[in-house]
Write a protein that holds these residues in place. Structure first.
Motif, short mmCIF file in Angstrom:
data_model
loop_
_atom_site.label_atom_id
_atom_site.label_comp_id
_atom_site.label_asym_id
_atom_site.label_seq_id
_atom_site.Cartn_x
_atom_site.Cartn_y
_atom_site.Cartn_z
N HIS A 175 0.85 -1.19 0.00
CA HIS A 175 0.00 0.00 0.00
C HIS A 175 0.89 1.24 0.00
O HIS A 175 1.60 1.51 0.97
CB HIS A 175 -0.92 0.02 1.22
CG HIS A 175 -1.75 1.26 1.31
ND1 HIS A 175 -2.82 1.51 0.46
CD2 HIS A 175 -1.68 2.33 2.14
CE1 HIS A 175 -3.36 2.68 0.77
NE2 HIS A 175 -2.68 3.19 1.78
N ALA A 176 0.87 1.98 -1.09
CA ALA A 176 1.71 3.17 -1.21
C ALA A 176 1.12 4.31 -0.39
O ALA A 176 -0.09 4.56 -0.40
CB ALA A 176 1.83 3.58 -2.66
N VAL A 177 1.99 5.04 0.30
CA VAL A 177 1.58 6.24 1.04
C VAL A 177 1.48 7.39 0.04
O VAL A 177 2.34 7.53 -0.83
CB VAL A 177 2.62 6.56 2.13
CG1 VAL A 177 2.34 7.91 2.78
CG2 VAL A 177 2.65 5.45 3.18
N PRO A 178 0.45 8.23 0.12
CA PRO A 178 0.34 9.37 -0.81
C PRO A 178 1.61 10.22 -0.78
O PRO A 178 2.19 10.48 0.28
CB PRO A 178 -0.87 10.14 -0.28
CG PRO A 178 -1.70 9.11 0.42
CD PRO A 178 -0.70 8.16 1.04
N SER A 179 2.04 10.67 -1.96
CA SER A 179 3.29 11.42 -2.05
C SER A 179 3.26 12.71 -1.24
O SER A 179 4.30 13.15 -0.74
CB SER A 179 3.63 11.71 -3.51
OG SER A 179 2.61 12.51 -4.10
N GLY A 180 2.09 13.30 -1.09
CA GLY A 180 1.98 14.51 -0.27
C GLY A 180 2.33 14.24 1.18
O GLY A 180 2.96 15.08 1.84
N HIS A 181 1.94 13.07 1.68
CA HIS A 181 2.27 12.72 3.06
C HIS A 181 3.74 12.36 3.19
O HIS A 181 4.37 12.61 4.23
CB HIS A 181 1.40 11.56 3.54
CG HIS A 181 1.56 11.24 5.00
ND1 HIS A 181 1.39 12.18 5.99
CD2 HIS A 181 1.90 10.08 5.63
CE1 HIS A 181 1.61 11.62 7.17
NE2 HIS A 181 1.93 10.36 6.98
N VAL A 182 4.31 11.77 2.13
CA VAL A 182 5.75 11.52 2.13
C VAL A 182 6.49 12.85 2.26
O VAL A 182 7.44 12.98 3.06
CB VAL A 182 6.18 10.80 0.83
CG1 VAL A 182 7.71 10.74 0.71
CG2 VAL A 182 5.60 9.38 0.79
N ALA A 183 6.06 13.85 1.51
CA ALA A 183 6.68 15.18 1.58
C ALA A 183 6.52 15.78 2.97
O ALA A 183 7.46 16.39 3.50
CB ALA A 183 6.08 16.09 0.52
N SER A 184 5.35 15.61 3.58
CA SER A 184 5.12 16.16 4.92
C SER A 184 6.05 15.51 5.94
O SER A 184 6.59 16.19 6.84
CB SER A 184 3.67 15.95 5.34
OG SER A 184 2.79 16.69 4.52
N GLN A 185 6.24 14.20 5.84
CA GLN A 185 7.17 13.52 6.75
C GLN A 185 8.58 14.06 6.58
O GLN A 185 9.30 14.32 7.56
CB GLN A 185 7.15 12.01 6.48
CG GLN A 185 5.85 11.30 6.80
CD GLN A 185 5.93 9.83 6.43
OE1 GLN A 185 6.59 9.04 7.10
NE2 GLN A 185 5.27 9.46 5.33
N CYS A 186 9.01 14.22 5.32
CA CYS A 186 10.35 14.75 5.06
C CYS A 186 10.50 16.15 5.64
O CYS A 186 11.51 16.47 6.30
CB CYS A 186 10.63 14.78 3.56
SG CYS A 186 10.99 13.18 2.82
N ASP A 187 9.51 16.99 5.43
CA ASP A 187 9.56 18.36 5.94
C ASP A 187 9.71 18.37 7.46
O ASP A 187 10.46 19.17 8.02
CB ASP A 187 8.31 19.14 5.53
CG ASP A 187 8.28 19.46 4.04
OD1 ASP A 187 9.35 19.40 3.40
OD2 ASP A 187 7.19 19.77 3.53
N ALA A 188 8.97 17.47 8.13
CA ALA A 188 9.03 17.42 9.59
C ALA A 188 10.43 17.04 10.06
O ALA A 188 10.95 17.60 11.03
CB ALA A 188 7.99 16.41 10.11
N VAL A 189 11.06 16.08 9.38
CA VAL A 189 12.41 15.66 9.78
C VAL A 189 13.42 16.76 9.52
O VAL A 189 14.21 17.14 10.39
CB VAL A 189 12.81 14.36 9.03
CG1 VAL A 189 14.28 14.03 9.30
CG2 VAL A 189 11.93 13.20 9.47
N PHE A 190 13.40 17.31 8.30
CA PHE A 190 14.39 18.34 7.96
C PHE A 190 14.21 19.61 8.78
O PHE A 190 15.17 20.35 9.00
CB PHE A 190 14.32 18.65 6.47
CG PHE A 190 14.82 17.54 5.58
CD1 PHE A 190 16.03 16.92 5.84
CD2 PHE A 190 14.08 17.12 4.49
CE1 PHE A 190 16.50 15.90 5.03
CE2 PHE A 190 14.53 16.11 3.66
CZ PHE A 190 15.75 15.49 3.94
#
Length: 276
Positions: free
Chosen positions: A60-75
């Motif tokens: 089950h692929a995670v929506p790319s927008g949520h992938v971006a949100s996770q990255c933003d939170a880490v960075f």
């Protein structure tokens, strides 16, 4: 008396990859390998998988927008010293991650996870063709022979083929390419091939030969290896030394693999020699 805190400040690395419900590969293996190397691992989940030691049942692929949100939170909160990408699942996620990591001033290790050790396909055909931009941004790309064949559209059946594929990936834009040799070589030894680009365009090739461990429990080996390299880069080690140490450390990780589940089992990312 209340004990005083004794905090530590290890380097931080980021894994952008899929989750393995069986615990042997993906994000789970990445974080174990990073911890074994004295690095604090953060994570961005790109997909969830229903899998175990016997194979993959569902992705089950995670929506790319949520992938971006996770990255933003880490960075936004961590000083990330290295990034490792693994299973990205869809073309949209590959493109999203490419845009995010291209702006990162840290080493990028790209493990183009396309096929599980069980043979199950983990990447859509559209996503396979979207990888060129991510390879251009990579400090190191680490395909196995099957993945290298997809990326360069040519057979990779011997160490000479691996070197040729590595040179092609460097020509695409990667600083270096490590063609993992688990599927190559004779029955006694494994040959991994590292091709490093030169400042004037002349790439050089190195080969690492190690005894082949007689086991089918190689689940998670590619994830552990690429994460070990990323962790070592996060610690400030030069690329060639980081790759050589990570490759040598795979022997103990495989020999001391986890005998769990009803399938072949998984490698042990905590058993790397010379980790932390």
């Amino acid at each position: 008396m209340t004990p005083a805190r004794e905090p530590v400040s290890p380097p931080v690395a980021l894994s952008i990859a899929g989750s393995d419900s069986g615990g042997g590969a993906g994000i789970q293996a990445d974080l174990k390998a990073m911890t074994a190397h004295g690095v604090f691992g953060t994570s961005v989940v790109t997909a969830t998988t229903a899998q175990n030691t016997r194979g993959v049942r569902d992705v089950h692929a995670v929506p790319s927008g949520h992938v971006a949100s996770q990255c933003d939170a880490v960075f936004d909160d961590f000083d990330v010293s290295a990034v490792k990408t693994g299973m990205l699942a869809t073309a949209e996620t590959v493109e999203t991650v490419t845009g995010l990591v291209a702006a990162v001033e840290a080493p990028i290790v790209v493990d183009p996870v396309m096929v599980a050790a069980s043979g199950d396909r983990l990447l859509s055909p559209e996503a396979e063709t979207a990888y060129e931009g991510l390879i251009e941004a990579a400090t190191l790309v680490t395909p196995n022979a099957d993945e290298a064949e997809v990326l360069v559209d040519a057979p990779v059946e011997a160490p000479a083929d691996a070197e040729r594929a590595g040179r092609e990936l460097v020509a695409v834009g990667a600083d270096a390419a490590l063609i993992k040799g688990g599927h190559l070589g004779d029955g006694e030894r494994v040959t991994d091939t590292l091709v490093v680009g030169g400042e004037e365009g002349e790439a050089t090739a190195l080969r690492f030969e190690n005894p082949r461990v007689a086991t089918e429990a190689t689940h998670g080996s590619g994830c552990a290896l690429s994460s070990a390299v990323a962790a070592r880069l996060a610690r400030g080690e030069p690329l060639r030394e980081a790759v050589a140490a990570a490759v040598d450390g795979m022997g103990p990780a495989i020999r001391r693999g986890y005998d769990v589940g009803e399938g072949p089992g998984a490698v042990n990312p905590t058993a790397f020699d010379g980790g932390a």
